[in-house]
Design a protein around this motif. Structure first.
Motif, PDB file in Angstrom:
ATOM      1  N   ILE A 227     -27.456   5.738  32.101  1.00  0.00           N
ATOM      2  CA  ILE A 227     -25.926   5.423  31.615  1.00  0.00           C
ATOM      3  C   ILE A 227     -26.282   4.482  30.707  1.00  0.00           C
ATOM      4  CG2 ILE A 227     -23.815   4.529  32.228  1.00  0.00           C
ATOM      5  CD1 ILE A 227     -24.403   7.291  33.910  1.00  0.00           C
ATOM      6  N   LYS A 228     -25.480   4.524  29.471  1.00  0.00           N
ATOM      7  CA  LYS A 228     -25.468   3.582  28.374  1.00  0.00           C
ATOM      8  C   LYS A 228     -24.286   3.529  27.780  1.00  0.00           C
ATOM      9  CE  LYS A 228     -26.414   4.578  24.366  1.00  0.00           C
ATOM     10  NZ  LYS A 228     -25.723   4.421  22.655  1.00  0.00           N
ATOM     11  N   ASN A 229     -23.848   2.314  27.570  1.00  0.00           N
ATOM     12  CA  ASN A 229     -22.734   2.089  26.650  1.00  0.00           C
ATOM     13  C   ASN A 229     -21.562   2.884  27.088  1.00  0.00           C
ATOM     14  OD1 ASN A 229     -20.883   0.546  25.012  1.00  0.00           O
ATOM     15  ND2 ASN A 229     -21.235   2.143  23.260  1.00  0.00           N
ATOM     16  N   ALA A 230     -21.409   3.073  28.584  1.00  0.00           N
ATOM     17  CA  ALA A 230     -20.439   4.166  28.974  1.00  0.00           C
ATOM     18  C   ALA A 230     -19.692   3.523  30.129  1.00  0.00           C
ATOM     19  CB  ALA A 230     -21.098   5.210  29.514  1.00  0.00           C
ATOM     20  N   THR A 231     -18.497   4.022  30.430  1.00  0.00           N
ATOM     21  CA  THR A 231     -17.758   3.490  31.591  1.00  0.00           C
ATOM     22  C   THR A 231     -17.365   4.657  32.588  1.00  0.00           C
ATOM     23  OG1 THR A 231     -15.532   3.823  30.591  1.00  0.00           O
ATOM     24  CG2 THR A 231     -16.697   1.685  30.332  1.00  0.00           C
ATOM     25  N   LEU A 232     -17.395   4.548  33.875  1.00  0.00           N
ATOM     26  CA  LEU A 232     -17.369   5.462  34.992  1.00  0.00           C
ATOM     27  C   LEU A 232     -16.069   4.887  35.660  1.00  0.00           C
ATOM     28  CD1 LEU A 232     -20.255   6.290  34.153  1.00  0.00           C
ATOM     29  CD2 LEU A 232     -20.516   6.904  36.492  1.00  0.00           C
ATOM     30  N   GLY A 233     -15.111   5.625  35.924  1.00  0.00           N
ATOM     31  CA  GLY A 233     -13.551   5.275  36.533  1.00  0.00           C
ATOM     32  C   GLY A 233     -13.953   5.250  37.804  1.00  0.00           C
ATOM     33  N   GLU A 234     -13.198   4.929  38.568  1.00  0.00           N
ATOM     34  CA  GLU A 234     -12.921   4.720  40.135  1.00  0.00           C
ATOM     35  C   GLU A 234     -13.655   6.036  40.610  1.00  0.00           C
ATOM     36  OE1 GLU A 234     -10.432   3.436  43.874  1.00  0.00           O
ATOM     37  OE2 GLU A 234      -9.722   2.811  41.907  1.00  0.00           O
ATOM     38  N   GLY A 235     -14.405   6.190  41.587  1.00  0.00           N
ATOM     39  CA  GLY A 235     -15.046   7.203  42.368  1.00  0.00           C
ATOM     40  C   GLY A 235     -15.559   8.393  41.533  1.00  0.00           C
ATOM     41  N   ALA A 236     -16.001   7.993  40.126  1.00  0.00           N
ATOM     42  CA  ALA A 236     -16.611   9.076  39.207  1.00  0.00           C
ATOM     43  C   ALA A 236     -18.029   9.356  39.743  1.00  0.00           C
ATOM     44  CB  ALA A 236     -16.511   8.764  37.906  1.00  0.00           C
ATOM     45  N   LYS A 237     -18.408  10.530  39.573  1.00  0.00           N
ATOM     46  CA  LYS A 237     -19.971  10.673  40.129  1.00  0.00           C
ATOM     47  C   LYS A 237     -20.578  11.395  39.086  1.00  0.00           C
ATOM     48  CE  LYS A 237     -18.357  11.328  44.789  1.00  0.00           C
ATOM     49  NZ  LYS A 237     -18.228  12.206  46.162  1.00  0.00           N
ATOM     50  N   VAL A 238     -21.836  10.971  38.796  1.00  0.00           N
ATOM     51  CA  VAL A 238     -23.051  11.448  38.032  1.00  0.00           C
ATOM     52  C   VAL A 238     -24.390  11.195  38.870  1.00  0.00           C
ATOM     53  CG1 VAL A 238     -24.252  11.422  35.820  1.00  0.00           C
ATOM     54  CG2 VAL A 238     -21.841  10.567  36.151  1.00  0.00           C
ATOM     55  N   ASN A 239     -24.334  12.273  39.809  1.00  0.00           N
ATOM     56  CA  ASN A 239     -25.592  12.431  40.751  1.00  0.00           C
ATOM     57  C   ASN A 239     -26.928  12.634  40.562  1.00  0.00           C
ATOM     58  OD1 ASN A 239     -23.952  10.803  42.883  1.00  0.00           O
ATOM     59  ND2 ASN A 239     -22.887  12.687  43.608  1.00  0.00           N
ATOM     60  N   HIS A 240     -27.043  13.556  39.506  1.00  0.00           N
ATOM     61  CA  HIS A 240     -28.520  14.146  39.241  1.00  0.00           C
ATOM     62  C   HIS A 240     -28.658  14.357  37.864  1.00  0.00           C
ATOM     63  CE1 HIS A 240     -27.676  15.410  43.366  1.00  0.00           C
ATOM     64  NE2 HIS A 240     -26.484  16.049  43.038  1.00  0.00           N
ATOM     65  N   LEU A 241     -29.967  13.596  37.457  1.00  0.00           N
ATOM     66  CA  LEU A 241     -30.646  14.191  36.046  1.00  0.00           C
ATOM     67  C   LEU A 241     -29.801  14.241  35.074  1.00  0.00           C
ATOM     68  CD1 LEU A 241     -32.321  17.244  38.221  1.00  0.00           C
ATOM     69  CD2 LEU A 241     -33.477  15.220  37.079  1.00  0.00           C
ATOM     70  N   SER A 242     -28.841  13.285  34.680  1.00  0.00           N
ATOM     71  CA  SER A 242     -27.944  13.299  33.586  1.00  0.00           C
ATOM     72  C   SER A 242     -28.111  12.316  32.671  1.00  0.00           C
ATOM     73  CB  SER A 242     -26.771  13.648  34.177  1.00  0.00           C
ATOM     74  OG  SER A 242     -26.505  14.538  34.923  1.00  0.00           O
TER      75      SER A 242
END
Length: 454
Positions: free
Chosen positions: A340-355
């Protein structure tokens, strides 16, 4: 508050470091050594901080201009000893003489002195009305350090250099750190009378003790609680030792403040790392500068974080990388082999694999499937991807920025999205599957013939 002036000596060449970087700019726990020393000086709430530079002075000035713009910088053109270096900050000494109080002399390559130790040194000088107070320490091996010789009343009688010490004096365990606190009213007078009648023809700050006593003033010694506080860094091996000592402190502080470090010796923190309560950090985690971790976060093994914020209840890793500008909302999940670079993930957001998620805003509760990539760079500029709340991004999708995906949208697996997707829409951007019955056997036969395997 008693006025105090801090003078940080940062003019050494650092020849033994074998480096093009000025010695005091080498980092310990992610921060230049001289900045650690300035932080220690700030703990005294000083009226002024002066830094004396020499070799590589322009580079040191540039760093201080960005990180400590309130300090004054003075040049020691010739390297003629420690007293000569202090006198390079004469304007600060003259201002201190007018104010009264203390002059604290520190070293830019001694990054581990605790604020409470500096406070104790200044207090000892004031309480005993001494002209000079010297910080001493007791190393396991005193070696060639100068010894602090005390008189029958426990006051500092002399600083004896090892090469000039008698057998009895060499047996003294209390050694000179070089850190010194002087009566501001007397400091200039004492420093100006230090001579250079010695083998090297240099002006040594240690002579201040003899001059003060000759004036009928007393000198005192204060012992540091631990020898590693005054570890001076002159070589890469000593830099590594300073790093190890500071890491041990940072880990202990994190645990004392309510974090669990499963294998503390494998976790590396930065001087400015902020960790909340009930945080769990698994083995082999590296946390760089500018990281804030809120309560209840789990950082799983082999993750690397720098320049990011992680809100409460979030999970990171294992094998995740959070780069500068990453902001994880409450209960967000970033899983294995995700960057993750220069990015915001909101509450409960998921990026779980190989991304890879860069230059993006991800809405609350959205899910990015395995292999999702935000294609943020076109070879010239960086562009942003915006994903709304409750969106689903199928695995192996490429989102070509600039692009916006609305709330509740669904991106089919394997899609390459180049245009905005409306809220609650299904977007499919991939070639249609075509099946050719029996063709697999024909292809195998053809390939064998071509390879000469008939």
């Amino acid at each position: 508050m008693t006025p105090i002036t801090c003078i940080v000596l940062a003019a050494g060449k650092g020849t033994r470091m074998r480096s093009d970087l000025p010695k005091v700019l080498h980092a310990v726990a992610g921060r230049a050594m001289v900045l650690h020393v300035i932080d220690g000086a700030r703990s005294l709430a000083p009226d002024r901080i002066a830094v004396v530079v020499g070799a590589g002075g322009d580079r040191v000035r540039a760093v201080l201009a960005k990180t400590a713009p309130d300090v004054t910088v003075h040049d020691q053109t010739d390297q003629l000893g420690t007293a000569h270096a202090v006198l390079a900050a004469r304007p600060a000494l003259e201002a201190a003489a007018a104010d009264g109080g203390d002059v604290m002399v520190l070293y830019g390559d001694t990054p581990l002195i605790r604020p409470e130790t500096l406070a104790a040194l200044a207090e000892a000088r004031r309480v005993q009305d001494a002209a000079v107070a010297v910080l001493g320490f007791r190393p396991a091996d005193p070696g060639a350090y100068g010894r602090l010789k005390l008189d029958a009343d426990g006051r500092l009688e002399a600083i004896v250099e090892f090469r000039e010490a008698t057998i009895e004096e060499r047996a003294i365990g209390l050694c000179n750190s070089g850190v010194m606190c002087l009566d501001a009213a007397a400091a200039l007078s004492i420093l100006d009378r230090i001579g250079n009648d010695n083998a090297k023809g240099e002006y040594y700050l240690t002579d201040a003790v003899a001059i003060a006593r000759a004036d009928g003033r007393s000198a005192v010694a204060v012992e540091a609680a631990a020898a590693d506080e005054v570890l001076g860094v002159n070589a890469r091996s000593e830099l590594a030792a300073a790093e190890a000592a500071l890491q041990a402190r940072l880990r202990l502080r994190a645990m004392d403040e309510g974090a669990t470090l499963v294998a503390p010796e494998t976790v590396f923190l930065s001087a400015d790392t902020r960790i909340g309560r009930d945080v769990i950090i698994e083995p082999n985690v590296v946390i760089g500068a500018g990281v804030s971790i809120a309560d209840g976060v789990v950082i799983r093994a082999f993750s690397h974080l720098e320049g990011c914020t992680v809100d409460g209840g979030a999970t990171v890793g294992p094998f995740a990388r959070l780069r500068p500008g990453a902001e994880l909302g409450r209960n967000a999940h970033v899983g294995n082999f995700v960057e993750i670079k220069n990015a915001t993930l909101g509450e409960g957001a998921k990026v779980n694999h190989l991304s890879y998620v860069g230059d993006a805003r991800i809405g609350a509760r959205s899910n990015l499937g395995a292999g999702t990539i935000t294609c943020n760079y076109d070879g010239v500029g960086k562009w942003q991807t915006v994903i709304g709340a409750d969106a689903f991004i199928g695995s192996d999708s490429c989102l070509v920025a600039p692009v916006t995906i609305g709330d509740g949208a669904y991106i089919a697996t394997g899609s390459v999205i180049t245009e905005d997707v409306a809220p609650d829409a299904l977007a499919i951007a991939r070639g249609r599957q075509v099946e050719k019955p029996g063709r697999a056997a024909e292809l195998r036969a053809r390939f064998k013939t071509r390879a000469g395997q008939d």
